[in-house]
Design an enzyme around this catalytic site. Structure first.
Site, PDB file in Angstrom:
ATOM      1  N   ILE A  91      10.116  66.280  41.493  1.00 54.62           N
ATOM      2  CA  ILE A  91      10.469  67.561  41.906  1.00 54.62           C
ATOM      3  C   ILE A  91      10.756  68.499  40.750  1.00 54.62           C
ATOM      4  O   ILE A  91      11.869  67.998  40.210  1.00 54.62           O
ATOM      5  CB  ILE A  91      11.302  67.806  43.239  1.00 54.62           C
ATOM      6  CG1 ILE A  91      10.502  66.870  44.274  1.00 54.62           C
ATOM      7  CG2 ILE A  91      11.731  69.013  43.930  1.00 54.62           C
ATOM      8  CD1 ILE A  91      11.426  66.411  45.578  1.00 54.62           C
ATOM      9  N   THR A 107      -1.296  69.878  42.362  1.00 53.38           N
ATOM     10  CA  THR A 107      -2.422  69.582  43.597  1.00 53.38           C
ATOM     11  C   THR A 107      -1.751  68.033  44.112  1.00 53.38           C
ATOM     12  O   THR A 107      -0.981  67.416  43.699  1.00 53.38           O
ATOM     13  CB  THR A 107      -3.495  68.849  42.502  1.00 53.38           C
ATOM     14  OG1 THR A 107      -4.486  68.197  43.384  1.00 53.38           O
ATOM     15  CG2 THR A 107      -3.199  67.896  41.488  1.00 53.38           C
ATOM     16  N   HIS A 108      -2.018  68.013  45.481  1.00 50.67           N
ATOM     17  CA  HIS A 108      -1.139  67.120  46.499  1.00 50.67           C
ATOM     18  C   HIS A 108      -2.219  66.393  47.209  1.00 50.67           C
ATOM     19  O   HIS A 108      -3.130  66.995  47.880  1.00 50.67           O
ATOM     20  CB  HIS A 108      -0.216  68.244  47.348  1.00 50.67           C
ATOM     21  CG  HIS A 108       0.575  67.165  48.345  1.00 50.67           C
ATOM     22  ND1 HIS A 108       1.611  66.420  47.883  1.00 50.67           N
ATOM     23  CD2 HIS A 108       0.365  67.042  49.521  1.00 50.67           C
ATOM     24  CE1 HIS A 108       2.016  65.736  48.918  1.00 50.67           C
ATOM     25  NE2 HIS A 108       1.319  66.112  49.913  1.00 50.67           N
TER      26      HIS A 108
HETATM   27  C1  GRF Z   1      -3.082  62.586  42.597  1.00 46.18           C
HETATM   28  O1  GRF Z   1      -3.560  62.346  43.777  1.00 46.18           O
HETATM   29  C2  GRF Z   1      -1.851  63.778  42.728  1.00 46.18           C
HETATM   30  O2  GRF Z   1      -2.385  64.613  43.708  1.00 46.18           O
HETATM   31  C3  GRF Z   1      -0.900  62.892  43.119  1.00 46.18           C
HETATM   32  O3  GRF Z   1      -0.855  61.570  42.255  1.00 46.18           O
HETATM   33  C4  GRF Z   1      -2.495  61.741  41.842  1.00 46.18           C
HETATM   34  C5  GRF Z   1      -2.392  61.498  40.454  1.00 46.18           C
HETATM   35  O4  GRF Z   1      -3.345  61.143  39.835  1.00 46.18           O
HETATM   36  N1  GRF Z   1       0.368  63.703  43.224  1.00 46.18           N
HETATM   37  P1  GRF Z   1      -4.134  61.276  38.689  1.00 46.18           P
HETATM   38  O5  GRF Z   1      -2.702  60.743  37.538  1.00 46.18           O
HETATM   39  O6  GRF Z   1      -4.317  62.465  38.041  1.00 46.18           O
HETATM   40  O7  GRF Z   1      -5.185  60.148  38.397  1.00 46.18           O
END
Ligand code: GRF
Length: 193
Positions: A91, A107-108
């Site tokens: 965070i 992105t979540h």
């Molecule tokens: C993604 O699904 C993001 O939303 C989450 O962790 C993952 C990261 O994936 N917080 P990457 O490292 O981009 O493959």
């Protein structure tokens, strides 16, 4: 050309999708640096392309605020137009958010406001959800509470593991993040309005 700094903690497949699109040419954005909070494997996607990276480790600082100030100073060296948290599993302290938001997006892997926090995929499965998805949103002072820019849903399959579901979400997440960054860069989406 929109200048972007991407923040990661892990493998960086979302980062890689942005970089591959930029490699192909014709995109209205450029990744100028990639930052991490530790030795993220995904940093290699940047170094292999000659893109600058920085690592700011919380354990090297006396508390979250001090770490945030150092991380922000690194980010600001690149004068980005947009900062993208793409798998940064930390965070951001209030000082970082207030300095960068609304030009700070995340992105979540869930349909916010459902399943905020670090275990969104696990929480969706534990709740017995039949649908979850991905959200790209502006980061505000809360945890995964900022204004939603884009969302896509993903159906949960019977007996799916957390890893399997997360991989399928990420297949939807990568193009959604890319399209969102494109739309911000082209002016089709305006942040903070
Ligand atoms: C993604 O699904 C993001 O939303 C989450 O962790 C993952 C990261 O994936 N917080 P990457 O490292 O981009 O493959």
């Amino acid at each position: 050309m929109l200048k972007i700094v991407v923040l990661i903690s892990g493998g960086g497949s979302n980062l890689k999708a942005l970089l591959e699109a930029a490699d192909a040419g014709g995109e209205p954005f450029e990744v100028v640096a990639v930052g991490a909070d530790g030795d993220a494997a995904g940093l290699a996607h940047a170094t292999s392309r000659g893109i600058e990276t920085f690592v700011t480790r919380p354990k090297d600082y006396d508390g979250r605020q001090a770490w945030g100030e150092a991380f922000l100073a690194e980010i600001e060296r690149f004068s980005p137009d947009l900062v993208v948290s793409a798998g940064l599993m930390r965070i951001l302290p209030e000082g970082v958010v207030s300095a960068l938001s609304p030009n700070l997006i995340n992105t979540h892997p869930a349909l916010l406001p459902l399943y905020p926090g670090a275990h969104a995929v696990r929480d969706a499965l534990a709740a017995g959800a039949t649908e979850t998805g991905v959200t790209v949103h502006v980061i505000d002072a809360g945890v995964d509470t900022g204004p939603v820019i884009n969302q896509r849903s993903v159906q949960v399959l019977p007996n799916e593991t957390e890893d399997e579901l997360h991989e399928r979400i990420k297949e939807v997440e990568r193009p959604l993040l890319l399209q969102t960054v494109r739309d911000i860069a082209s002016g089709a989406v305006t942040l903070g309005e």
